[in-house]
Motif scaffolding. Structure first.
Motif, PDB file in Angstrom:
ATOM      1  N   GLU A  46       0.839  -1.208   0.000  1.00 41.87           N
ATOM      2  CA  GLU A  46       0.000   0.000   0.000  1.00 41.87           C
ATOM      3  C   GLU A  46       0.874   1.258   0.000  1.00 41.87           C
ATOM      4  O   GLU A  46       0.626   2.202  -0.764  1.00 41.87           O
ATOM      5  N   ARG A  47       1.883   1.265   0.831  1.00 38.87           N
ATOM      6  CA  ARG A  47       2.772   2.436   0.909  1.00 38.87           C
ATOM      7  C   ARG A  47       3.531   2.649  -0.402  1.00 38.87           C
ATOM      8  O   ARG A  47       3.685   3.775  -0.873  1.00 38.87           O
ATOM      9  N   MET A  48       3.990   1.572  -1.002  1.00 37.52           N
ATOM     10  CA  MET A  48       4.710   1.703  -2.272  1.00 37.52           C
ATOM     11  C   MET A  48       3.789   2.205  -3.377  1.00 37.52           C
ATOM     12  O   MET A  48       4.148   3.075  -4.175  1.00 37.52           O
ATOM     13  N   ALA A  49       2.565   1.671  -3.416  1.00 36.48           N
ATOM     14  CA  ALA A  49       1.606   2.097  -4.434  1.00 36.48           C
ATOM     15  C   ALA A  49       1.257   3.567  -4.274  1.00 36.48           C
ATOM     16  O   ALA A  49       1.175   4.320  -5.256  1.00 36.48           O
ATOM     17  N   LEU A  50       1.059   3.999  -3.037  1.00 35.28           N
ATOM     18  CA  LEU A  50       0.749   5.407  -2.784  1.00 35.28           C
ATOM     19  C   LEU A  50       1.914   6.309  -3.174  1.00 35.28           C
ATOM     20  O   LEU A  50       1.722   7.372  -3.778  1.00 35.28           O
ATOM     21  N   HIS A  51       3.117   5.865  -2.836  1.00 36.23           N
ATOM     22  CA  HIS A  51       4.279   6.715  -3.071  1.00 36.23           C
ATOM     23  C   HIS A  51       4.562   6.879  -4.563  1.00 36.23           C
ATOM     24  O   HIS A  51       4.959   7.980  -5.000  1.00 36.23           O
ATOM     25  N   TYR A  52       4.351   5.834  -5.347  1.00 36.34           N
ATOM     26  CA  TYR A  52       4.753   5.878  -6.758  1.00 36.34           C
ATOM     27  C   TYR A  52       3.581   5.963  -7.736  1.00 36.34           C
ATOM     28  O   TYR A  52       3.796   5.886  -8.953  1.00 36.34           O
ATOM     29  N   ARG A  53       2.376   6.165  -7.238  1.00 37.87           N
ATOM     30  CA  ARG A  53       1.224   6.133  -8.146  1.00 37.87           C
ATOM     31  C   ARG A  53       1.252   7.268  -9.177  1.00 37.87           C
ATOM     32  O   ARG A  53       0.716   7.123 -10.280  1.00 37.87           O
ATOM     33  N   ASP A  54       1.882   8.384  -8.850  1.00 37.30           N
ATOM     34  CA  ASP A  54       1.933   9.513  -9.786  1.00 37.30           C
ATOM     35  C   ASP A  54       3.284   9.648 -10.473  1.00 37.30           C
ATOM     36  O   ASP A  54       3.533  10.649 -11.149  1.00 37.30           O
ATOM     37  N   GLU A  55       4.138   8.649 -10.300  1.00 41.13           N
ATOM     38  CA  GLU A  55       5.463   8.685 -10.928  1.00 41.13           C
ATOM     39  C   GLU A  55       5.345   8.125 -12.348  1.00 41.13           C
ATOM     40  O   GLU A  55       5.138   6.918 -12.540  1.00 41.13           O
ATOM     41  N   PRO A  56       5.468   8.958 -13.376  1.00 38.36           N
ATOM     42  CA  PRO A  56       5.252   8.475 -14.753  1.00 38.36           C
ATOM     43  C   PRO A  56       6.268   7.439 -15.207  1.00 38.36           C
ATOM     44  O   PRO A  56       5.985   6.656 -16.116  1.00 38.36           O
ATOM     45  N   ALA A  57       7.446   7.432 -14.595  1.00 41.82           N
ATOM     46  CA  ALA A  57       8.457   6.453 -15.004  1.00 41.82           C
ATOM     47  C   ALA A  57       8.095   5.032 -14.575  1.00 41.82           C
ATOM     48  O   ALA A  57       8.576   4.065 -15.165  1.00 41.82           O
ATOM     49  N   VAL A  58       7.258   4.885 -13.550  1.00 39.29           N
ATOM     50  CA  VAL A  58       6.838   3.554 -13.087  1.00 39.29           C
ATOM     51  C   VAL A  58       5.648   3.130 -13.933  1.00 39.29           C
ATOM     52  O   VAL A  58       4.531   3.591 -13.757  1.00 39.29           O
ATOM     53  N   ILE A  59       5.900   2.217 -14.878  1.00 38.54           N
ATOM     54  CA  ILE A  59       4.859   1.839 -15.836  1.00 38.54           C
ATOM     55  C   ILE A  59       4.094   0.594 -15.402  1.00 38.54           C
ATOM     56  O   ILE A  59       3.051   0.286 -15.978  1.00 38.54           O
ATOM     57  N   GLY A  60       4.610  -0.136 -14.416  1.00 41.49           N
ATOM     58  CA  GLY A  60       3.914  -1.345 -13.998  1.00 41.49           C
ATOM     59  C   GLY A  60       4.534  -1.948 -12.762  1.00 41.49           C
ATOM     60  O   GLY A  60       5.571  -1.483 -12.258  1.00 41.49           O
ATOM     61  N   TRP A  61       3.866  -2.995 -12.263  1.00 37.52           N
ATOM     62  CA  TRP A  61       4.261  -3.651 -11.026  1.00 37.52           C
ATOM     63  C   TRP A  61       4.419  -5.148 -11.251  1.00 37.52           C
ATOM     64  O   TRP A  61       3.644  -5.766 -11.992  1.00 37.52           O
ATOM     65  N   GLN A  62       5.406  -5.709 -10.604  1.00 38.44           N
ATOM     66  CA  GLN A  62       5.525  -7.158 -10.490  1.00 38.44           C
ATOM     67  C   GLN A  62       5.115  -7.539  -9.081  1.00 38.44           C
ATOM     68  O   GLN A  62       5.703  -7.072  -8.104  1.00 38.44           O
ATOM     69  N   ILE A  63       4.110  -8.378  -8.930  1.00 39.25           N
ATOM     70  CA  ILE A  63       3.657  -8.831  -7.620  1.00 39.25           C
ATOM     71  C   ILE A  63       4.565  -9.947  -7.128  1.00 39.25           C
ATOM     72  O   ILE A  63       4.727 -10.975  -7.779  1.00 39.25           O
ATOM     73  N   ASP A  64       5.198  -9.710  -5.970  1.00 41.24           N
ATOM     74  CA  ASP A  64       6.067 -10.710  -5.355  1.00 41.24           C
ATOM     75  C   ASP A  64       7.136 -11.134  -6.361  1.00 41.24           C
ATOM     76  O   ASP A  64       7.494 -10.369  -7.261  1.00 41.24           O
ATOM     77  N   ASN A  65       7.667 -12.325  -6.202  1.00 44.82           N
ATOM     78  CA  ASN A  65       8.690 -12.832  -7.129  1.00 44.82           C
ATOM     79  C   ASN A  65       8.667 -14.352  -7.083  1.00 44.82           C
ATOM     80  O   ASN A  65       8.904 -14.950  -6.031  1.00 44.82           O
ATOM     81  N   GLU A  66       8.325 -14.974  -8.197  1.00 43.36           N
ATOM     82  CA  GLU A  66       8.370 -16.425  -8.331  1.00 43.36           C
ATOM     83  C   GLU A  66       7.655 -17.125  -7.180  1.00 43.36           C
ATOM     84  O   GLU A  66       8.236 -17.880  -6.399  1.00 43.36           O
ATOM     85  N   LEU A  67       6.352 -16.878  -7.087  1.00 44.76           N
ATOM     86  CA  LEU A  67       5.538 -17.513  -6.050  1.00 44.76           C
ATOM     87  C   LEU A  67       5.761 -19.026  -6.039  1.00 44.76           C
ATOM     88  O   LEU A  67       5.700 -19.687  -7.073  1.00 44.76           O
ATOM     89  N   ASN A  68       6.023 -19.553  -4.848  1.00 42.64           N
ATOM     90  CA  ASN A  68       6.204 -20.993  -4.604  1.00 42.64           C
ATOM     91  C   ASN A  68       7.495 -21.564  -5.182  1.00 42.64           C
ATOM     92  O   ASN A  68       7.653 -22.783  -5.236  1.00 42.64           O
TER      93      ASN A  68
END
Length: 692
Positions: free
Chosen positions: A133-155
């Motif tokens: 939540e904090r990361m999404a709030l902090h970077y939601r208006d940053e145009p350079a951040v074009i997308g998110w990767q959720i976690d990394n290699e679940l399981n």
């Protein structure tokens, strides 16, 4: 797959994984400059940095990544940020030890590696929700951040957990699913071996026992594990979409005990993948010319979930890990062979050809400490020029030429392999034939692609849309032991409209609770296939063979044989067994259903018998009238509007002769192709038939 579960981009996303927290700040600017000069436009970062973002509980710090992202912007690089939940910090597990995983024997998985937390501990879920939540709030208006990767290699590494919170969550999962103990007992067949439950407190995860577990119990354990993993991802997806709905959210699968199709539907905008063909090079059970090519099968599974996707980690050098001296878990210490000259670019093309409209090499520079100092990136420690960097630059040059064509085109699928999570799980439960199920799937894929037929992989249950099946000439369902009546109805409709459905042995004899139908084999498939399996046997050696009527060729039928007895007047025996007491008995039967056919195979699919089966079904090389392409050359057919073109990939160390029988032309320059053309080792050719 729903239509919107795909990467949507108007340009090819090409770049590298980079971890600014691993490097001195004075290196960053030069690193980002060189990335841009190489032709990259995207950087992935952040998924390993929870202690940087939250050095102590509730105190957040974004300065380091703000500075790194600002430098990326200055050099024209976009950023994909990872949520850092796969490697929780030491302060979290010290304060909330209940978040730690336990293995099947109750052993705690301590801090000191990764993936050490479970998906059901309330404290861990709360901290994960808070950091995302904090990361999404902090970077939601940053145009350079074009997308998110959720976690990394679940399981990855460990795909089960037996912590106390898992036990409580499993009991509640069962209560929600069944509503009553009577229904649970019926579904699991607990009357056998006196396993009947009389109180919900008795219902537990599978635990160490003297002998075999209840298969119904195990199947629900695997379903629960998948559901818990998906809920963990969705917790993050919902937080990201609540604050940054304009950014995509993806994940880099595919790993065990997750219904990845369900994960894509419920918790992702599209599925992504980590492509490491050198793992396939380590396999001695595959012929040398086909090992790294088998990665295309995994890409086909991703494509079945998301028609366009990303490679969030693309092999950039020899992979390896070390530090397993005291640990009985995992893969063991290893170091892969270094990609030969040309292979790095070839593997990137393999990903792009199969639907990846974004590709990030892993990683920019080899890390200097930790368990992955053997996992080599593009650059070595000294930042000196090397051929891996040069090959990545060649691929970047290719993307300048072909990026718009790739982004603007789709793969043309001719065939598909069907699978589903229940049957994949059952292949682990029924270990006596489980390995042969996986081998069957690989042999089918190899046989289809050596005929230069594109082969998607589709999950039957989340898809459940007849329209999704219509483009395919044939569907192969090698592992279909557990089937419901509605599954059969869907496949009947497809066959009636002109399709070919092919089943492997042992199909249709159990329901979706893992209980056997009180029906003759093959259970709910008997009427559809027009065939009974009147007897079966394990074959402990490789001597069993069957002969196909159409060709007279004898092919291997190892491991397991079913003796078939067709009863439908529309049935045709395609192959018969050659030996033992069932010599001459039917082994493969095809039955006309509407305008199509349903085929039942009483033996597992192998590299030897699949070509004979495909020939008997009339499936032929679609390029035969235009070109003679060796089976060693993978061919991917793509369509841009009405313009069809092909990508030819040579995975061998020898030049491969491509013989064009009528005029063609290379892309993008339009150079003529006619007669024999040599495709160099580890090289790629993009071409189409000449315009008239």
């Amino acid at each position: 797959m729903t239509a919107d579960k795909r990467l949507r981009t108007n340009r090819y996303l090409l770049g590298v994984c980079y971890y600014p927290e691993h490097w001195r700040r004075e290196l960053w600017d030069d690193d980002f400059r060189r990335m841009r000069e190489l032709g990259f436009n995207t950087v992935r970062m952040g998924e390993s940095a929870w202690p940087i973002f939250e050095p102590e509980e509730g105190r957040y710090s974004f300065e380091l990544f703000d500075e790194a992202i600002a430098l990326c912007k200055r050099h024209g690089l976009d950023v994909i940020l990872g949520t850092p939940t796969y490697a929780p910090p030491a302060w979290l597990t010290a304060k909330y030890p209940e978040a730690l995983r336990r293995d099947f024997h109750g052993q705690v998985m301590h801090h000191g590696s990764r993936r050490h937390c479970n998906y059901t501990a309330a404290a861990y879920l709360e901290r994960c929700a808070a950091i995302v939540e904090r990361m999404a709030l902090h970077y939601r208006d940053e145009p350079a951040v074009i997308g998110w990767q959720i976690d990394n290699e679940l399981n990855c590494h460990m795909d089960v957990s037996f912590a106390d919170s898992d036990r409580a969550a499993f009991r509640e999962w069962c209560r929600r699913k069944y509503g009553s103990l009577e229904r649970l007992n019926e579904a699991w067949g607990t009357v056998f071996w006196a396993q009947t439950y009389s109180d919900w407190a008795q219902v537990d995860l599978p635990r160490p026992t003297p002998t075999y577990h209840n298969p119904g119990h195990l199947l629900d354990f695997y379903r629960f594990t998948s559901d818990s993993t998906i809920a963990f991802a969705k917790l993050q997806y919902d937080a990201l979409k609540r604050h940054a709905p304009h950014r995509f959210a993806t994940h880099n699968g595919l790993f065990g005990n997750i219904d990845n199709s369900e994960l894509t539907e419920r918790a992702l905008d599209f599925m992504s993948f980590d492509s490491y063909p050198a793992f396939q090079l380590m396999r001695g059970d595959l012929p040398a010319h086909y090992r790294d090519r088998m990665t295309s099968k995994h890409l086909g599974r991703v494509r079945g979930m998301s028609g366009k996707f990303m490679i969030l980690e693309q092999q950039a050098g020899p992979g390896g890990q070390s530090g397993n001296a005291l640990n009985r878990y995992g893969f063991g210490d290893y170091l892969q062979a270094t990609p030969k000259p040309g292979q790095l670019r070839l593997w990137a093309w393999q990903s792009a050809a199969h639907g990846a409209d974004g590709l990030l090499f892993f990683r920019w520079r080899t890390v200097t400490a930790g368990a992955e100092t053997l996992w080599h990136g593009l650059n070595d420690y000294g930042n000196r020029p090397n051929r891996r960097v040069e090959e990545a630059g060649r691929f970047a040059d290719d993307i300048v030429k072909f990026g718009d064509l790739l982004v603007g085109s789709e793969i043309v699928p001719e065939t598909a392999l069907l699978y589903d999570y229940d049957n994949d799980s059952n292949a682990k439960i029924e270990g006596y034939i489980g390995p042969f199920e996986w081998e069957s799937e690989e042999s089918l894929f190899r046989g289809l692609t050596e005929l230069h037929l594109n082969a998607d992989q589709l999950s039957l249950r989340p898809m459940c849309d007849p329209e999704r099946l219509r483009p395919y000439k044939a569907l192969f369902y090698p592992n279909a032991q557990l089937l419901a009546e509605e599954d059969v109805a869907l496949l009947r409709r497809y066959a009636e409209e002109g399709g070919i459905v092919v089943f492997g042995p042992r199909a249709g004899y159990k329901d979706r609770t893992n209980r056997c139908y009180s029906l003759p084999f093959p259970g709910v498939l008997r009427e559809l296939t027009g065939t009974e399996a009147v007897e079966f046997t394990m074959v402990r050696d490789t001597s069993s063979t069957m002969t196909y009527a159409s060709s007279g060729v004898s092919a291997a039928a190892p491991h397991f044989n079913e003796i078939l007895r067709p009863f439908s007047p529309e049935a045709e025996v395609l192959a018969r067994y050659d030996a033992d007491y069932y010599r001459g008995e039917p082994a493969v039967v095809a039955t006309r259903v509407g305008r199509g056919r349903v085929v039942y195979c009483g033996a597992f699919f192998t590299d030897a018998n699949v070509p004979e089966l495909l020939s008997a079904l009339g499936l032929a090389d679609p390029l035969a009238d235009w070109a003679r392409i060796p089976r060693e050359v993978e061919t991917v057919r793509r369509l841009s509007g009405t313009d069809e073109f092909y990508i030819f990939l040579n995975y061998t160390a020898e030049p491969q002769p491509l013989v064009f029988l009528s005029p063609g032309e290379t892309l993008p320059d339009g150079s003529p192709l006619l007669g024999e053309v040599a495709l160099p080792p580890y090289d790629v050719l993009v071409a189409r038939q000449a315009r008239r």
